[in-house]
Design a protein around this motif. Structure first.
Motif: not given
Length: 193
Positions: A27-34, A184-193
């Motif tokens: 949603a926030l055009n951020g980077t997701f890390l698990d 953005r509201h789409s999870v599909g836009n999530t970035h992973r390094p």
């Protein structure tokens, strides 16, 4: 310019950390890390066998998590959303020392609810038998620990994400370092390094 904010989405296994963190990053055009991605294979094997990690092993794991956060911020000037159990205050303090201030979103729920959700995740390496040890280790963040928000996980996931997103938007706006970040509201836009 301030460094991009870091959001720690924490809680016991089964609380929904990855789902919430991924939705926020999308949603926030951020980077997701698990955080689970930074466990060594031998430790995943131990946990799969019902053997909890000790503090020494967890500290090494947290070092890898912190290195990933630093690398993500170097790669993109965007908020970082890390799904990581970070059960003890000392773990959260360690992350703060390594990467700076955190916005902590603690996904909190009743052990019975978490147990019920874990039974619906047979593909996850963490067995239900370790939930009790996670709750034993959990030191819920509270004042005067900085930047902490507690979110009840009993409502539907969409409601939890909605609440978390409102908090995250305020933090990003206050950081003032992302004037061109798209909302953005789409999870599909999530970035992973």
């Amino acid at each position: 310019m301030q460094p991009s904010p870091v959001f720690l989405i924490m809680g016991v296994c089964g609380a929904g950390k990855s789902a919430v963190a991924q939705a926020l990053a999308g949603a926030l055009n951020g980077t997701f890390l698990d955080g689970d991605d930074y466990h060594l294979a031998e430790h995943v094997k131990d946990m799969s066998a019902g053997i909890p990690l000790n503090d020494l092993v967890r500290k090494d794991w947290l070092r890898r998590v912190c290195r990933a956060i630093v690398a993500a911020r170097r790669e993109r000037d965007a908020p970082v959303f890390i799904a990581c159990s970070a059960l003890k205050k000392s773990y959260r303090d360690f992350i703060r020392r390594e990467v700076g201030p955190l916005c902590v979103l603690h996904l909190a729920g009743d052990p019975e609810l978490v147990r019920e959700r874990m039974t619906g995740r047979p593909d996850h390496f963490m067995p239900i038998s370790l939930i009790e040890s996670q709750f034993r280790d959990l030191e819920p963040p509270r004042a005067p620990e900085e930047g902490v928000h507690v979110l009840d996980i009993s409502p539907p996931l969409e409601s939890v994400v909605h609440e978390a997103l409102a908090i995250s938007r305020r933090v990003v706006a206050n950081a003032g370092s992302h004037p061109h970040a798209e909302d953005r509201h789409s999870v599909g836009n999530t970035h992973r390094p």
